[in-house]
Design a protein around this motif. Structure first.
Motif, mmCIF file in Angstrom:
data_model
loop_
_atom_site.group_PDB
_atom_site.id
_atom_site.type_symbol
_atom_site.label_atom_id
_atom_site.label_comp_id
_atom_site.label_asym_id
_atom_site.label_seq_id
_atom_site.Cartn_x
_atom_site.Cartn_y
_atom_site.Cartn_z
ATOM 1 N N ASP A 63 0.758 -1.232 -0.079
ATOM 2 C CA ASP A 63 0.083 -0.249 -0.036
ATOM 3 C C ASP A 63 0.770 1.375 0.121
ATOM 4 O O ASP A 63 2.505 0.977 0.297
ATOM 5 C CB ASP A 63 -0.589 0.288 0.868
ATOM 6 C CG ASP A 63 -0.101 -0.349 2.362
ATOM 7 O OD1 ASP A 63 0.136 0.632 2.726
ATOM 8 O OD2 ASP A 63 -0.094 -0.871 3.441
ATOM 9 N N GLU A 65 0.730 5.221 0.325
ATOM 10 C CA GLU A 65 0.536 6.724 0.521
ATOM 11 C C GLU A 65 0.697 7.914 -0.713
ATOM 12 O O GLU A 65 1.486 8.152 -1.180
ATOM 13 C CB GLU A 65 0.830 7.746 1.535
ATOM 14 C CG GLU A 65 0.533 6.817 3.380
ATOM 15 C CD GLU A 65 1.370 7.704 4.501
ATOM 16 O OE1 GLU A 65 1.215 8.667 4.879
ATOM 17 O OE2 GLU A 65 1.590 7.149 5.383
ATOM 18 N N SER A 82 -8.256 3.839 1.357
ATOM 19 C CA SER A 82 -8.101 4.580 3.110
ATOM 20 C C SER A 82 -7.739 6.210 2.773
ATOM 21 O O SER A 82 -7.095 6.330 1.656
ATOM 22 C CB SER A 82 -7.386 3.650 3.643
ATOM 23 O OG SER A 82 -6.457 3.445 3.199
ATOM 24 N N TYR A 83 -7.689 6.088 4.496
ATOM 25 C CA TYR A 83 -6.680 7.313 4.721
ATOM 26 C C TYR A 83 -5.488 6.917 5.711
ATOM 27 O O TYR A 83 -6.150 5.793 6.847
ATOM 28 C CB TYR A 83 -7.619 8.410 4.776
ATOM 29 C CG TYR A 83 -8.522 9.318 3.925
ATOM 30 C CD1 TYR A 83 -7.861 9.787 2.490
ATOM 31 C CD2 TYR A 83 -9.525 8.423 3.396
ATOM 32 C CE1 TYR A 83 -8.779 10.088 1.465
ATOM 33 C CE2 TYR A 83 -10.615 8.701 2.207
ATOM 34 C CZ TYR A 83 -10.261 9.823 1.594
ATOM 35 O OH TYR A 83 -10.632 10.068 0.571
ATOM 36 N N ARG A 84 -4.367 7.762 6.374
ATOM 37 C CA ARG A 84 -3.941 7.728 6.370
ATOM 38 C C ARG A 84 -3.393 8.357 7.106
ATOM 39 O O ARG A 84 -2.368 9.239 6.757
ATOM 40 C CB ARG A 84 -2.150 6.336 6.250
ATOM 41 C CG ARG A 84 -1.722 5.543 7.008
ATOM 42 C CD ARG A 84 -0.530 5.269 7.626
ATOM 43 N NE ARG A 84 -1.167 3.844 6.828
ATOM 44 C CZ ARG A 84 -1.241 3.220 5.587
ATOM 45 N NH1 ARG A 84 0.072 3.276 4.467
ATOM 46 N NH2 ARG A 84 -1.513 1.778 4.681
ATOM 47 N N TRP A 85 -3.022 9.262 8.310
ATOM 48 C CA TRP A 85 -2.544 10.669 9.390
ATOM 49 C C TRP A 85 -1.134 9.913 8.812
ATOM 50 O O TRP A 85 -0.188 9.116 9.049
ATOM 51 C CB TRP A 85 -2.630 10.405 10.998
ATOM 52 C CG TRP A 85 -1.710 11.282 11.927
ATOM 53 C CD1 TRP A 85 -0.785 11.129 11.875
ATOM 54 C CD2 TRP A 85 -2.332 13.119 11.476
ATOM 55 N NE1 TRP A 85 -0.840 12.795 12.664
ATOM 56 C CE2 TRP A 85 -1.652 13.129 12.329
ATOM 57 C CE3 TRP A 85 -3.253 13.400 10.706
ATOM 58 C CZ2 TRP A 85 -1.725 14.746 12.013
ATOM 59 C CZ3 TRP A 85 -3.413 14.676 11.165
ATOM 60 C CH2 TRP A 85 -2.536 15.705 11.426
ATOM 61 N N ASN A 86 -0.184 11.091 8.635
ATOM 62 C CA ASN A 86 0.982 11.172 8.352
ATOM 63 C C ASN A 86 1.721 12.326 9.565
ATOM 64 O O ASN A 86 0.692 13.573 9.347
ATOM 65 C CB ASN A 86 1.583 11.775 6.957
ATOM 66 C CG ASN A 86 2.776 11.800 6.469
ATOM 67 O OD1 ASN A 86 3.626 13.132 6.812
ATOM 68 N ND2 ASN A 86 3.026 10.527 6.045
ATOM 69 N N GLU A 92 -4.057 13.721 7.420
ATOM 70 C CA GLU A 92 -4.593 12.349 6.367
ATOM 71 C C GLU A 92 -3.506 12.283 4.507
ATOM 72 O O GLU A 92 -4.154 13.107 4.301
ATOM 73 C CB GLU A 92 -5.951 12.027 6.496
ATOM 74 C CG GLU A 92 -6.033 11.466 7.573
ATOM 75 C CD GLU A 92 -7.653 10.971 8.199
ATOM 76 O OE1 GLU A 92 -8.264 11.515 6.433
ATOM 77 O OE2 GLU A 92 -8.139 10.689 8.552
ATOM 78 N N VAL A 95 -4.376 6.446 0.342
ATOM 79 C CA VAL A 95 -4.216 5.288 0.766
ATOM 80 C C VAL A 95 -4.705 4.432 -0.779
ATOM 81 O O VAL A 95 -5.301 4.296 -0.622
ATOM 82 C CB VAL A 95 -4.280 4.898 1.394
ATOM 83 C CG1 VAL A 95 -2.844 3.319 1.881
ATOM 84 C CG2 VAL A 95 -3.283 5.109 2.657
#
Length: 98
Positions: A63, A65, A82-86, A92, A95
Motif C-alpha cells: 500500500d 500513501e 483508505s486514509y492514513r495520518w502522516n 491525512e 492510500v
C-alpha cells in the motif's frame, strides 16, 4: 478523480491509473511513497477534456500513501482505498492498496 487498477498476471506489478479533473489547473502531479514524493516523476498529462491522467507501475501486495499536487496545493483522492495520518504532513494522506 479516480484510481483504477489493472493487475498484470505475468509481472509482480499493478498498472495504476490516476485521473484528476481540473480544467483550470496548469499542472497536476501525483506524489507519494512510490515516487519519493517527487512531482517531476509524478507529473500527469492534461487531456482535451481537462482531466489530468497518468499510469504508474506499482509493486503488488503493498500500500502507498499519496496525494495530488494541483498548482502547488495538496489534494486527497476522495475515492482512495483508505486514509492514513502522516505526522510529517500533519494531515491525512490518501492510500492505494495493490
Amino acid at each position: 478523480m479516480s484510481v483504477k487498477k489493472q493487475f498484470i498476471k505475468a509481472k509482480p506489478v499493478c498498472k495504476v491509473t490516476f485521473s484528476f479533473p481540473a480544467k483550470t489547473a496548469q499542472q497536476v502531479a501525483v506524489v507519494g511513497d512510490f515516487n519519493n514524493w517527487d512531482p517531476s516523476v509524478g507529473a500527469l498529462s492534461k487531456l482535451k477534456n481537462g482531466t489530468f491522467k497518468g499510469v504508474f507501475d506499482l509493486d503488488k501486495n503493498a500500500d502507498y500513501e499519496f496525494k495530488y499536487l494541483v498548482d502547488g496545493n495538496y489534494v486527497n483522492e476522495p475515492e482512495a482505498d483508505s486514509y492514513r495520518w502522516n505526522a510529517f504532513a500533519g494531515n491525512e494522506n490518501s492510500v492505494v492498496v495493490v
